[in-house]
Design an enzyme around this catalytic site. Structure first.
Site, PDB file in Angstrom:
ATOM      1  N   GLU A  42       0.819  -1.216   0.000  1.00  0.00           N
ATOM      2  CA  GLU A  42       0.000   0.000   0.000  1.00  0.00           C
ATOM      3  C   GLU A  42       0.855   1.269   0.000  1.00  0.00           C
ATOM      4  O   GLU A  42       0.417   2.315  -0.484  1.00  0.00           O
ATOM      5  CB  GLU A  42      -0.926   0.014   1.230  1.00  0.00           C
ATOM      6  CG  GLU A  42      -1.994  -1.063   1.249  1.00  0.00           C
ATOM      7  CD  GLU A  42      -3.140  -0.788   0.289  1.00  0.00           C
ATOM      8  OE1 GLU A  42      -3.222   0.340  -0.234  1.00  0.00           O
ATOM      9  OE2 GLU A  42      -3.937  -1.714   0.059  1.00  0.00           O
ATOM     10  N   GLU A  94      -1.908   9.198   0.105  1.00  0.00           N
ATOM     11  CA  GLU A  94      -2.125   8.693  -1.246  1.00  0.00           C
ATOM     12  C   GLU A  94      -1.492   9.664  -2.234  1.00  0.00           C
ATOM     13  O   GLU A  94      -1.684  10.888  -2.149  1.00  0.00           O
ATOM     14  CB  GLU A  94      -3.630   8.554  -1.497  1.00  0.00           C
ATOM     15  CG  GLU A  94      -3.979   7.936  -2.828  1.00  0.00           C
ATOM     16  CD  GLU A  94      -5.485   7.759  -2.983  1.00  0.00           C
ATOM     17  OE1 GLU A  94      -5.932   7.568  -4.132  1.00  0.00           O
ATOM     18  OE2 GLU A  94      -6.200   7.808  -1.957  1.00  0.00           O
TER      19      GLU A  94
END
Length: 687
Positions: free
Chosen positions: A502, A527
């Protein structure tokens, strides 16, 4: 004698009388003036007569001196050298008179102010806005005394359904028994007294057990309500209820109790359905599920369940014994005895086992004999606990060991059951689990110096660290701590593989040699491309429980890239941090950042199981899961985390990267991968 001579004589008489009366008046006056009150008043009037006082004051003689005293409602102002109107403090209007809550302060809010009462020293406010002793202290003689942390602590638990009379409430017979048993924590059923007002219940607890005892009484549910409750000598720090689906006049009630900094208790008071059937097992499983979930996020707790079970149906592995095949409560034990007999029967006629106290498998080892003594040599001893029946004792024994109890108290009109008593001597805290990963192992994965320039290429290199990771795992004691050593390491490898994927900054051929691409995990905090707040797509606008806050985004943050407002809201609620209104905390506090990843890993989100349960073998696929090819293994964790985007696809590069990370970490930690690594044949969970 003629009239002229008489007149002359009368005149002389009255003249003499006037002189006499005048002299008498002077004598009396002098006498009166010599009396203290009259003399002082006269002199005071003289002293204050020409004494000028400022406004709003009056002259009074004090210590033989005239002085000015401010009138009522006024006070002397040194700066103005005069009497000014006295300001009435809000604390004077609203004095603090509650028990242990006597410190008053004025709190200003904008243009308004109000009086606020706070607790005395060593006291803190509990959830009911009452002052109770802070952690590690206990109330004795109306003040808080520190509890020794290193000495063994004996705690006496009592299960009591002792209502009698016509109103299913506590009357003098049951109250006498409760006083005599001298318990520290009471799991009480049919918690009714008097008119059930708050004051009635408070007085019942105070007069029966003492001013230092706290209580939690279940939420009333209507007419005929017979709530459960818990009464405790130690501070109650949290309360809660579970709805029993088969009863309408009471709930399953529980509290968390802080004995000291080392010992915590979670105590349940239950009154199961009257008929012995499967509904009792269902209620028991609700409790064991609650305990199982609580254990995942808390350390240092012992668990105890007490009350009216209305039979033995729930005292088995399918009831209180196990949850998801894992032992919860100790169900195999010698029954507590009465003065005559070791049968454990607790109903009034002594023909059935209805009332129990169950300890979890950790607490059970600390049970000791329940003794009532008047000296070291003069005791009533009950090795496995006591079922108290007043009818078993002589009048002399009751007077000696159970003062005030009458022989027929347990035979009172409509008396429910008999009390059960068990003692535990807790000599140490629960063992603290070892770290799930050593610092050397953590650094070899995420701080490898071969991965050059990581500090500049990856923002997370200096953000994520071993100390914050270990601090976060303390919130989830079962992470990496269940099953065999092989299973524990496999779960850790699976978690590291997913968070590395991730947040990876690696690529094929990345610095670090053959395994270079796997040394760049925990590279990103936010992100990519969302740091500026432009990623607004992760807001579920119709979510009323966790509505999106204005100006906030819920893009991926942290090791597992937590997304969506409902995840931020639920996670924040769990750890007591307002992540819904302040999601950016996940990007600035590394411990909380790791906690978000562990929370997502450890918490089932129906219909999804938790990744933790999948990796340790606690999850069993149901028929729907089997139809959709959802099987235990690493591939199932991918389905839980991001199945909608990655699963059900052949040769998905993202899944391949996760699996390759997993294989690498399993080899590094010397464990096996097992089967079902991929999710290409699995159907994902639709929202």
């Amino acid at each position: 004698m003629d009239w002229k001579l008489k007149l002359m004589m009368n005149f002389r008489f009255w003249s003499k009388m006037k002189i006499f009366l005048f002299i008498l008046i002077i004598i009396v006056s002098n006498f009166a003036i010599s009396c203290g009150d009259v003399e002082t008043t006269t002199e005071n009037i003289d002293k204050c007569e020409n004494f000028n006082c400022y406004n709003n004051s009056s002259c009074k003689v004090i210590d033989d001196n005239a002085t000015c005293i401010c009138n009522n409602g006024y006070e002397f102002s040194p700066s103005q050298h005069s009497c000014v109107k006295k300001e009435i403090s809000l604390c004077d209007i609203n004095p603090c008179t509650e028990e242990h809550k006597t410190i008053c302060s004025i709190v200003e809010t904008g243009e308004t102010a109000h009086a606020e009462c706070s607790c005395d020293a060593d006291f803190i406010l509990n959830e009911e806005d009452k002052c109770v002793c802070k952690t590690g202290y206990i109330l004795e003689n109306n003040s808080c005394k520190k509890i020794p942390e290193n000495k063994p602590i004996k705690i006496r638990f009592t299960s009591a359904n002792l209502t009698s009379g016509n109103n299913q409430a506590y009357e003098e017979e049951g109250i006498r028994i409760l006083k005599a048993l001298k318990s520290d924590i009471i799991m009480i059923q049919e918690f009714n007294f008097g008119s059930n007002t708050k004051n009635d219940i408070k007085n019942f607890v105070k007069n029966t057990f003492g001013t230092e005892y706290q209580y939690f009484r279940g939420t009333p549910t209507g007419n005929g309500d017979i709530p459960n409750g818990i009464i405790s000598k130690y501070p109650i720090i949290k309360t809660g209820e579970i709805t029993d689906p088969r009863v309408t006049d009471r709930k399953i009630d529980y509290v968390e109790i802080k004995v000291n900094d080392k010992i915590n208790l979670m105590v349940f008071s239950v009154h199961l359905k009257g008929q012995e059937d499967d509904s009792q097992i269902t209620a028991a499983q609700l409790i064991t599920q609650k305990i199982s979930e609580h254990k995942k996020t808390h350390t240092g707790y012992y668990y105890i369940v007490g009350g009216d079970f209305n039979g033995e149906a729930s005292v088995g592995n399918e009831g209180f014994g196990k949850f998801n095949n894992k032992e919860i409560m100790q169900i195999n034990f010698p029954y507590p005895k009465s003065e005559y007999g070791n049968d454990g029967n607790t109903n009034r006629t002594r023909t059935a086992k209805l009332d129990f106290i169950l300890a979890d498998t950790n607490l059970y080892q600390y049970q000791i004999s329940t003794d009532y003594c008047i000296s070291n040599l003069n005791c009533k001893k009950y090795e496995n606990g006591l079922v108290f029946d007043s009818r078993n004792y002589s009048r002399n024994d009751l007077d000696t060991y159970f003062t005030e109890v009458q022989p027929n108290d347990c035979d009172a009109k409509n008396m429910q059951h008999l009390a059960v008593v068990k003692d535990f001597l807790i000599t140490k805290e629960q063992e603290v689990k070892k770290a799930v990963l050593t610092e050397e192992e953590f650094n070899s994965i995420f701080k490898n110096p071969i991965a050059t320039n990581k500090s500049t290429a990856c923002p997370g290199y200096n953000f994520y660290n071993y100390t914050d990771f270990i601090n976060a795992t303390k919130e989830y004691p079962l992470f990496g701590n269940e099953g065999t050593e092989e299973i524990k390491k496999r779960e850790i490898a699976a978690f590291l593989a997913n968070i590395s994927h991730e947040t990876t900054g690696g690529w094929s051929g990345a610095p670090g040699g053959e395994n270079g691409r796997y040394l760049w995990g925990l590279c990103w905090i936010d992100e990519i491309g969302c740091e500026d707040g432009s990623c607004t797509q992760y807001c579920q606008e119709n979510n009323e429980t966790y509505p999106c806050a204005n100006g906030k985004t819920y893009h991926g943050r942290g090791p597992i890239q937590l997304t969506w407002n409902y995840n931020y809201g639920a996670m924040g609620e769990h750890i007591g941090v307002d992540l819904l209104n302040h999601p950016e905390i996940v990007s600035t506090n590394a411990t909380i950042s790791f906690k978000t990843a562990l929370w997502f890993w450890m918490t089932p989100q129906s219909p999804k199981p938790s990744a933790h349960d999948v990796m340790i073998g606690h999850w069993t696929p149901n028929s729907d899961d089997l139809d959709k090819n959802r099987l235990s293994g690493f591939g199932m964790t991918v389905n839980i985390i991001n199945g909608g985007a990655e699963c059900g696809k052949i040769n998905d590069s993202r899944v391949n990267d996760r699996v390759n990370h997993f294989k690498y970490f399993c080899e590094l930690l010397n464990t096996t991968t097992e089967d079902n690594l991929y999710c290409d044949q699995m159907q994902h969970y639709k929202k």
